[in-house]
Scaffold this motif. Sequence first.
Motif, PDB file in Angstrom:
ATOM      1  N   UNK A   1       0.806  -1.214   0.000  1.00 43.11           N
ATOM      2  CA  UNK A   1       0.000   0.000   0.000  1.00 43.11           C
ATOM      3  C   UNK A   1       0.847   1.275   0.000  1.00 43.11           C
ATOM      4  N   UNK A   2       2.107   1.153   0.411  1.00 47.37           N
ATOM      5  CA  UNK A   2       2.996   2.321   0.364  1.00 47.37           C
ATOM      6  C   UNK A   2       3.245   2.787  -1.068  1.00 47.37           C
ATOM      7  N   UNK A   3       2.917   1.939  -2.045  1.00 49.91           N
ATOM      8  CA  UNK A   3       3.142   2.290  -3.454  1.00 49.91           C
ATOM      9  C   UNK A   3       1.926   2.964  -4.094  1.00 49.91           C
ATOM     10  N   UNK A   4       0.795   2.986  -3.396  1.00 54.32           N
ATOM     11  CA  UNK A   4      -0.438   3.474  -4.019  1.00 54.32           C
ATOM     12  C   UNK A   4      -0.339   4.950  -4.411  1.00 54.32           C
ATOM     13  N   UNK A   5       0.283   5.767  -3.574  1.00 54.93           N
ATOM     14  CA  UNK A   5       0.404   7.197  -3.892  1.00 54.93           C
ATOM     15  C   UNK A   5       1.179   7.405  -5.190  1.00 54.93           C
TER      16      UNK A   5
ATOM     17  N   UNK B   1      -8.470  16.323  -9.014  1.00 53.56           N
ATOM     18  CA  UNK B   1      -9.091  15.022  -8.815  1.00 53.56           C
ATOM     19  C   UNK B   1      -9.397  14.848  -7.337  1.00 53.56           C
ATOM     20  N   UNK B   2     -10.665  14.659  -6.980  1.00 53.49           N
ATOM     21  CA  UNK B   2     -11.075  14.536  -5.587  1.00 53.49           C
ATOM     22  C   UNK B   2     -11.717  13.174  -5.333  1.00 53.49           C
ATOM     23  N   UNK B   3     -12.008  12.920  -4.062  1.00 61.04           N
ATOM     24  CA  UNK B   3     -12.631  11.654  -3.672  1.00 61.04           C
ATOM     25  C   UNK B   3     -13.992  11.489  -4.349  1.00 61.04           C
ATOM     26  N   UNK B   4     -14.698  12.596  -4.552  1.00 63.57           N
ATOM     27  CA  UNK B   4     -16.021  12.523  -5.177  1.00 63.57           C
ATOM     28  C   UNK B   4     -15.960  11.993  -6.607  1.00 63.57           C
TER      29      UNK B   4
ATOM     30  N   UNK C   1      -4.161  16.669 -13.917  1.00 60.54           N
ATOM     31  CA  UNK C   1      -4.885  17.314 -12.820  1.00 60.54           C
ATOM     32  C   UNK C   1      -4.154  17.141 -11.497  1.00 60.54           C
ATOM     33  N   UNK C   2      -4.381  18.054 -10.580  1.00 58.46           N
ATOM     34  CA  UNK C   2      -3.833  17.933  -9.235  1.00 58.46           C
ATOM     35  C   UNK C   2      -4.604  16.855  -8.480  1.00 58.46           C
ATOM     36  N   UNK C   3      -3.873  16.058  -7.706  1.00 58.21           N
ATOM     37  CA  UNK C   3      -4.510  14.981  -6.939  1.00 58.21           C
ATOM     38  C   UNK C   3      -4.718  15.454  -5.508  1.00 58.21           C
ATOM     39  N   UNK C   4      -5.970  15.545  -5.097  1.00 58.78           N
ATOM     40  CA  UNK C   4      -6.277  15.946  -3.722  1.00 58.78           C
ATOM     41  C   UNK C   4      -5.734  14.891  -2.750  1.00 58.78           C
TER      42      UNK C   4
END
Length: 413
Positions: free
Chosen positions: A279-283, A340-343, A302-305
């Motif tokens: 999971x440390x690789x997900x970002x 880019x947001x969670x929504x 796009x910017x990633x929130x």
Amino acid sequence: MQAAIIEINNDQQLINYNQQAGELISSDLLNLNQPFNYHNVFSLDNSVNLDVQDDTIIVLNNQYYLLQKVVESSKTIFIIQSIEYLKKRLSKINVVHHQAFNIFAMQSAVMQKLIAQAKAFSMQREPLLISGETGTGKDLLAHACHQYSSRGDQTFLALNCAAMPDEVVESELYGHAAGAYLGAIESKKGFFEQANGGSVLLDGIDEMSFQMQTKLLRFINDGYFRRVGDDDEVYVDVRIICATKVDLAGLVEQGKFRKDLYYRLNVLPLNLPSLQERKDDIALLTQIFVDEFAFKQGITSPTIDTSVVDCLTRYPWPGNVRQLKNVLYSALAQLKSPILTVKDIVLPKASSSQLSWINNIENKTLDEMTKQFEKEILKNLYIEYPSSRKLAKRLGVSHTAIANKLRDYGIGR
């Protein structure tokens, strides 16, 4: 020369070695199921610690060799390679080859260890066996191993063995002579001939029939084969890379895979971890896929929130990296904002087939099964309600009760 390979178990006992090791090292020092002291065998000073430095130069029979140590969960592998041989091989590798593994996100310790193993194994001639769940990137790892090796500038071909009739597999791999089949007017070279000097990936090796396994074993052993319908033998120099998403050792025990072929392939195994284990690789993977999509579309990334990565990290990802990429591509294709947001992220609901507890209830009491079911429910709902208060409200119970259960089950840590 081929690499000399020696394997010891976690009790430091010798469990296996290949022909090259037997020719290079005195038989008095290679006693199966006996303690193996590499300092003595390789005439190393006791101050040399391969657990720290991974490799060192040794002298055997008045020649210099590179000694590498690769640690796995159940065994340790020593790889001994002639320095002169390596010089000749390494001289053929250009900058592109050195960057072959840069396509992988390696923030996690488990991936760093895997890539280090892959680099060491890539330089050898023995077959590679790559295992991992669906969507972990077995084909990408196979191609990277080929590129990083001395064969990197030669042909790389891949064949998916799953659900293919024997005659198709045989023709694709070994080719056929003119007249071998109805309508086969001309002879055809198979993958092995086309990739002579390079590598061939056999994906889904677990799906290969016993008849094809037998023919493959012979080819791996001596490099000779016959085209279908031809009496003449052909010799080629091809590196075999096999990939599977199932446990081949389990298939061997069930009598569904040849034992001798399994041990011939399982010399240099690489196991790709699931996304849940890295999971440390997900970002970093998220950033890679966002940039990749933007590049293909010719737009600004796009910017990633920051909340996006938190959301993605909590999801179990049964489809692994491929599923993460698909989810992000779907979100980006519909994105109307520069952020880019969670929504914007739509994560699939956990289906009943994903509740692994159902397949693991044998010999369990009702209380144990109830707790196992409760844990699965909380774990899946926690993805959508990532706090004890939100989850308590969703389930209609007290915050304290949910907080205690999350702590007991180790959820949300």
